[in-house]
Write an enzyme that holds these catalytic residues in place. Structure first.
Site, PDB file in Angstrom:
ATOM      1  N   PRO A  83      24.880  15.021  49.284  1.00 46.29           N
ATOM      2  CG  PRO A  83      23.756  16.987  49.700  1.00 46.29           C
ATOM      3  CD  PRO A  83      23.668  15.384  49.901  1.00 46.29           C
ATOM      4  CD  GLU A 110      16.901  16.409  57.954  1.00 46.19           C
ATOM      5  OE1 GLU A 110      16.087  16.834  57.648  1.00 46.19           O
ATOM      6  OE2 GLU A 110      18.005  17.105  57.868  1.00 46.19           O
ATOM      7  NE  ARG A 148      23.604   8.522  26.918  1.00 42.53           N
ATOM      8  CZ  ARG A 148      24.704   8.780  26.453  1.00 42.53           C
ATOM      9  NH1 ARG A 148      25.949   8.754  26.936  1.00 42.53           N
ATOM     10  NH2 ARG A 148      24.525   9.011  25.141  1.00 42.53           N
ATOM     11  CG  ASP A 162      27.466  11.023  24.511  1.00 44.77           C
ATOM     12  OD1 ASP A 162      26.665  11.577  23.809  1.00 44.77           O
ATOM     13  OD2 ASP A 162      27.376   9.998  25.363  1.00 44.77           O
TER      14      ASP A 162
HETATM   15  N1  LIG Z   1      23.629  16.494  45.184  1.00 45.57           N
HETATM   16  C1  LIG Z   1      23.087  15.378  45.593  1.00 45.57           C
HETATM   17  O1  LIG Z   1      23.749  14.571  44.727  1.00 45.57           O
HETATM   18  C2  LIG Z   1      22.203  15.065  46.506  1.00 45.57           C
HETATM   19  C3  LIG Z   1      21.954  13.771  46.907  1.00 45.57           C
HETATM   20  C4  LIG Z   1      20.953  13.230  47.786  1.00 45.57           C
HETATM   21  C5  LIG Z   1      20.426  14.529  48.463  1.00 45.57           C
HETATM   22  N2  LIG Z   1      19.443  14.247  49.402  1.00 45.57           N
HETATM   23  C6  LIG Z   1      19.230  13.166  50.184  1.00 45.57           C
HETATM   24  C7  LIG Z   1      20.381  12.808  50.940  1.00 45.57           C
HETATM   25  C8  LIG Z   1      19.952  12.082  52.080  1.00 45.57           C
HETATM   26  C9  LIG Z   1      18.607  12.511  52.311  1.00 45.57           C
HETATM   27  C10 LIG Z   1      17.833  13.143  51.063  1.00 45.57           C
HETATM   28  N3  LIG Z   1      20.370  15.426  47.969  1.00 45.57           N
HETATM   29  C11 LIG Z   1      21.330  15.947  47.031  1.00 45.57           C
END
Ligand SMILES: NC(=O)c1ccc(NC2CCCC2)nc1
Length: 239
Positions: A83, A110, A148, A162
């Site tokens: 994230p 985590e 793709r 697309d």
């Molecule tokens: N929004 C995303 O792209 C995303 C990516 C990885 C994640 N979780 C993972 C990240 C490290 C441990 C769990 N959550 C969300």
């Protein structure tokens, strides 16, 4: 193109690799998707891939050693799905599809030890502002979107319309039957008049973009025809 995906849960990728368009592309060797099981690089007796966080707190952190070892076996730009990353989009997919090889690290728990991020990760990428249990689904989504774009995976004509490829949202699609439960397919699509169909599709793309994602039109060069159609759309919408 070769996409390596490092994960503790390789089985999550079996359907992704065997079904549909990706499955066929792999069969035809148009691209390679190499799933690397991080667990194989845990050399201790208990094959420990994660451990408690220094500084305390809930959850576990993925240990650095297995990740460093696994990364020794792959090449290419290293991406970590998280994230905290830059937002993934079609533009980034097109850039990554130019690479010979890329490696995606799918974290779990985590996350991964920051020393792996600092010394080995080239790009942290997020698929949206939400938290998942692991980076596997984001890795699959990114691999799908990139795959793709690899020549031969899908017909060129189909991605040229697309959503986002031409900077607009996609137009509506219809197939047989021509009428279902009293709902008819737009006449123009049955006319066989290709120019009218092309114009109708462009107008529908513009209308959808104008109504749903006006932000995509900001700064986008509009052709003469697009300007004319957008003016028509605004008149028809009474806006
Ligand atoms: N929004 C995303 O792209 C995303 C990516 C990885 C994640 N979780 C993972 C990240 C490290 C441990 C769990 N959550 C969300």
């Amino acid at each position: 193109m070769k996409i390596n995906i490092l994960t503790l849960f390789p089985e999550m990728f079996s359907g992704f690799k065997s079904e549909s368009i990706i499955g066929k592309a792999l069969e035809k060797n148009l691209l390679e998707i190499n799933i690397v099981n991080i667990r194989e690089f845990c050399y201790d007796k208990h094959k420990q891939a994660d451990d408690m966080p220094f500084g305390g707190g809930a959850g576990m952190v993925m240990k650095p050693e297995p990740l460093f070892r696994a990364l020794e076996t792959v090449k290419g730009k290293v991406i970590y799905t998280t994230p905290q990353g830059v937002r993934f989009n079609q533009k980034l997919a097109i850039e990554l599809a130019q690479e010979e090889e890329i490696t995606i690290i799918a974290g779990h728990y985590e996350g991964i030890d920051e020393r792996v991020v600092e010394s080995k990760v080239d790009l942290e990428v997020s698929i949206g502002d939400f938290v998942l249990t692991g980076g596997e689904l984001p890795a699959m989504m990114m691999a799908d979107c990139i795959a793709r774009l690899v020549p031969g995976v899908i017909k060129k004509e189909s991605y040229e319309n697309d959503s986002f490829f031409n900077g607009l949202l996609d137009y509506p699609h219809y197939t047989r039957p021509a009428e279902y439960e009293g709902m008819k397919v737009p006449e123009v699509l049955l006319s066989g008049h290709h120019k009218n169909i092309e114009t109708w599709r462009l107008k529908e793309s513009l209308k959808r973009t104008y109504l749903r994602r006006r932000d995509l039109l900001v700064g986008r060069e509009l052709s003469k025809e697009e300007k004319k159609l957008l003016a028509e759309i605004k008149r028809e919408l009474g806006k």
